[in-house]
Design a protein around this motif. Structure first.
Motif, PDB file in Angstrom:
ATOM      1  N   LEU A   1     -21.553  25.172  -2.457  1.00  0.00           N
ATOM      2  CA  LEU A   1     -22.028  25.225  -3.536  1.00  0.00           C
ATOM      3  C   LEU A   1     -20.932  24.558  -4.511  1.00  0.00           C
ATOM      4  N   GLU A   2     -19.548  24.984  -4.190  1.00  0.00           N
ATOM      5  CA  GLU A   2     -18.087  24.502  -5.011  1.00  0.00           C
ATOM      6  C   GLU A   2     -18.444  23.313  -4.205  1.00  0.00           C
ATOM      7  N   ILE A   3     -18.231  23.085  -3.124  1.00  0.00           N
ATOM      8  CA  ILE A   3     -18.298  21.208  -2.795  1.00  0.00           C
ATOM      9  C   ILE A   3     -19.378  20.649  -3.477  1.00  0.00           C
ATOM     10  N   VAL A   4     -20.464  21.124  -3.313  1.00  0.00           N
ATOM     11  CA  VAL A   4     -21.421  20.238  -4.437  1.00  0.00           C
ATOM     12  C   VAL A   4     -20.690  20.077  -5.439  1.00  0.00           C
ATOM     13  N   LEU A   5     -20.470  20.877  -6.187  1.00  0.00           N
ATOM     14  CA  LEU A   5     -19.636  20.643  -7.579  1.00  0.00           C
ATOM     15  C   LEU A   5     -18.612  19.599  -7.181  1.00  0.00           C
ATOM     16  N   PHE A   6     -18.212  19.724  -6.935  1.00  0.00           N
ATOM     17  CA  PHE A   6     -16.259  18.671  -6.968  1.00  0.00           C
ATOM     18  C   PHE A   6     -17.469  16.955  -6.307  1.00  0.00           C
ATOM     19  N   GLY A   7     -18.014  17.459  -5.537  1.00  0.00           N
ATOM     20  CA  GLY A   7     -19.038  15.538  -5.096  1.00  0.00           C
ATOM     21  C   GLY A   7     -19.510  15.468  -6.258  1.00  0.00           C
ATOM     22  N   VAL A   8     -20.317  16.397  -7.439  1.00  0.00           N
ATOM     23  CA  VAL A   8     -20.972  15.771  -8.772  1.00  0.00           C
ATOM     24  C   VAL A   8     -19.703  15.974  -9.233  1.00  0.00           C
ATOM     25  N   TRP A   9     -18.505  16.347  -9.673  1.00  0.00           N
ATOM     26  CA  TRP A   9     -17.536  15.766 -10.600  1.00  0.00           C
ATOM     27  C   TRP A   9     -17.233  14.334 -10.017  1.00  0.00           C
ATOM     28  N   ALA A  10     -16.661  14.506  -8.824  1.00  0.00           N
ATOM     29  CA  ALA A  10     -16.124  12.968  -8.537  1.00  0.00           C
ATOM     30  C   ALA A  10     -16.618  11.838  -9.047  1.00  0.00           C
ATOM     31  N   ALA A  11     -18.308  12.377  -8.713  1.00  0.00           N
ATOM     32  CA  ALA A  11     -19.176  11.123  -9.296  1.00  0.00           C
ATOM     33  C   ALA A  11     -19.044  10.672 -11.237  1.00  0.00           C
ATOM     34  N   TYR A  12     -18.804  11.646 -11.315  1.00  0.00           N
ATOM     35  CA  TYR A  12     -19.011  11.408 -13.474  1.00  0.00           C
ATOM     36  C   TYR A  12     -17.330  11.222 -13.059  1.00  0.00           C
TER      37      TYR A  12
ATOM     38  N   LEU B   1     -24.159  29.578  -7.963  1.00  0.00           N
ATOM     39  CA  LEU B   1     -23.195  30.837  -8.262  1.00  0.00           C
ATOM     40  C   LEU B   1     -22.958  31.863  -8.618  1.00  0.00           C
ATOM     41  N   THR B   2     -23.063  32.206  -9.583  1.00  0.00           N
ATOM     42  CA  THR B   2     -23.909  33.408 -10.084  1.00  0.00           C
ATOM     43  C   THR B   2     -24.570  34.315  -9.631  1.00  0.00           C
ATOM     44  N   THR B   3     -25.200  34.455  -8.284  1.00  0.00           N
ATOM     45  CA  THR B   3     -26.122  34.979  -7.667  1.00  0.00           C
ATOM     46  C   THR B   3     -25.401  35.835  -6.975  1.00  0.00           C
ATOM     47  N   PRO B   4     -25.563  37.649  -7.337  1.00  0.00           N
ATOM     48  CA  PRO B   4     -25.063  37.990  -6.578  1.00  0.00           C
ATOM     49  C   PRO B   4     -25.023  38.688  -4.928  1.00  0.00           C
ATOM     50  N   ASP B   5     -24.034  39.023  -4.302  1.00  0.00           N
ATOM     51  CA  ASP B   5     -23.735  39.372  -3.153  1.00  0.00           C
ATOM     52  C   ASP B   5     -23.807  37.916  -2.027  1.00  0.00           C
ATOM     53  N   LEU B   6     -23.499  36.187  -3.027  1.00  0.00           N
ATOM     54  CA  LEU B   6     -23.644  35.203  -2.327  1.00  0.00           C
ATOM     55  C   LEU B   6     -22.174  35.378  -1.483  1.00  0.00           C
ATOM     56  N   THR B   7     -22.656  34.909   0.369  1.00  0.00           N
ATOM     57  CA  THR B   7     -21.514  34.559   1.233  1.00  0.00           C
ATOM     58  C   THR B   7     -20.491  34.037   0.933  1.00  0.00           C
ATOM     59  N   GLU B   8     -19.421  33.432   1.596  1.00  0.00           N
ATOM     60  CA  GLU B   8     -18.354  32.968   1.283  1.00  0.00           C
ATOM     61  C   GLU B   8     -18.991  30.975   1.013  1.00  0.00           C
TER      62      GLU B   8
END
Length: 354
Positions: free
Chosen positions: A41-52, A28-35
């Protein structure tokens, strides 16, 4: 054993979740990342957060059911849930994902490392504070000396003690960025002395911590070995002094189920005591031995090759005694050595045994 297997699998899955989450944070810190990519990637983070989050609930339920509390696991689980959630609610949309870096603690969840580190720091607090005090004194003295010798030559870099302090830190730690270099002879001589002082101070820190870690690990190993030795009926009647000698002589070993521990015909230089589990002695009439039994003694007493193959039926916790240590045991605890010899002779007359 099944519980231990699932514990290992669970630890691997927990580490995998942390790796996936941290890779998403880095991406997510990569420049010029598409929306679209950012959303995935944010959905992946929410999935990991839900697992925790589920893991936190499971941890709390387990602790309530068993009454066993692992503070490091609870703290890691709480931080893994609370920190990212708070960042999402109160930090800007650009940087909230960075707070998911707290998942770095997850692979160490439940690890003995934090407890070991806490004991080491507690035991060596006085020595560590003493070395840190010396470091502070040398640091300030080096900055003061650099200020006096270089302030007229390089006023932009050594024009004050706070400015010279950066050079002192870099030099004392022997990092040497090279952005500030003394020009005068006195300054360069000072730099050499500061470097040598830094080597000595950091060697003291490393030596104190390494020695403390070694002593703590050795103490834990001794306690664990003591418990295993005390579980063998043959040693339960020994006094403390004799038991200490036995603990020092015996080497613990865990053998998976199905493993061949010793083979018929091979030379043997050690015998084994079974702390937990069962083994099979391959003779004309196979024999099973369980906790408290021992085998392989004939090779130590007569020097003959192994007379039978012994395999682990289940996972087996063993204590091995080498021939050199057996001679020591014969001197310090002759009654134990006599029991082993007597058993070996009985087995030789009745059952071929390694």
């Amino acid at each position: 054993m099944l519980r231990l297997f699932f514990s290992k699998i669970y630890s691997l899955l927990n580490a995998l979740l942390a790796a996936i989450g941290l890779l998403a944070v880095a991406a997510l810190t990569t420049p010029d990342l598409t929306e679209r990519a950012s959303l995935i990637l944010e959905i992946v983070l929410f999935g990991v957060w839900a697992a925790y989050l589920l893991q936190l609930f499971a941890t709390m339920v387990l602790h309530r059911a068993t009454g066993v509390r692992d503070r490091s696991a609870v703290v890691a689980d709480v931080l893994a849930v609370i920190v990212p959630a708070a960042a999402f609610l109160f930090v800007g949309s650009r940087d909230w994902s960075l707070f998911c870096a707290v998942w770095l603690l997850q692979p160490l969840r439940g690890s003995m490392f934090f407890r070991l580190m806490a004991r080491v720091l507690t035991n060596e607090a006085r020595n560590l504070v003493g070395v840190t005090t010396i470091f502070g004194i040398v640091l300030f003295a080096a900055a003061l000396a650099a200020y006096l010798t270089e302030r007229d030559v390089q006023p932009d870099k050594f024009g004050s003690i706070p400015l010279a302090m950066w050079w002192a830190v870099v030099t004392l730690s022997t990092t040497g960025y090279g952005d500030e270099i003394p020009q005068s002879l006195a300054g360069r001589t000072l730099a050499g002395l500061v470097m040598m002082s830094g080597i000595g101070i950091f060697a003291l820190w490393a030596g104190i911590l390494a020695t403390a870690f070694y002593e703590e690990v050795r103490r834990q190993d001794f306690v664990r070995n003591w418990q295993q030795v005390a579980a063998v009926p043959l040693f339960q009647k020994l006094g403390s002094a004799a038991l200490i000698e036995i603990v020092r002589a015996l080497r613990p070993r865990v053998v998976p189920a199905g493993t061949v521990i010793c083979r018929k015909g091979e030379a043997g230089d050690q015998m084994y005591f079974i702390v937990e589990g069962r083994v099979s002695v391959a003779t004309s009439s196979p024999v099973e031995l369980g906790s408290g039994s021992f085998f392989g003694e004939m090779a130590l007493i007569t020097g003959e090759p192994r007379s039978a193959t012994v395999s682990a039926i289940t996972e087996v916790s063993l204590l091995s005694l080498f021939s050199v240590d057996f001679q020591m045991l014969s001197s310090s605890s002759p009654e134990i050595a006599e029991i082993i010899r007597k058993t070996a002779l009985e087995r030789r007359g009745a059952i071929p045994h390694g």
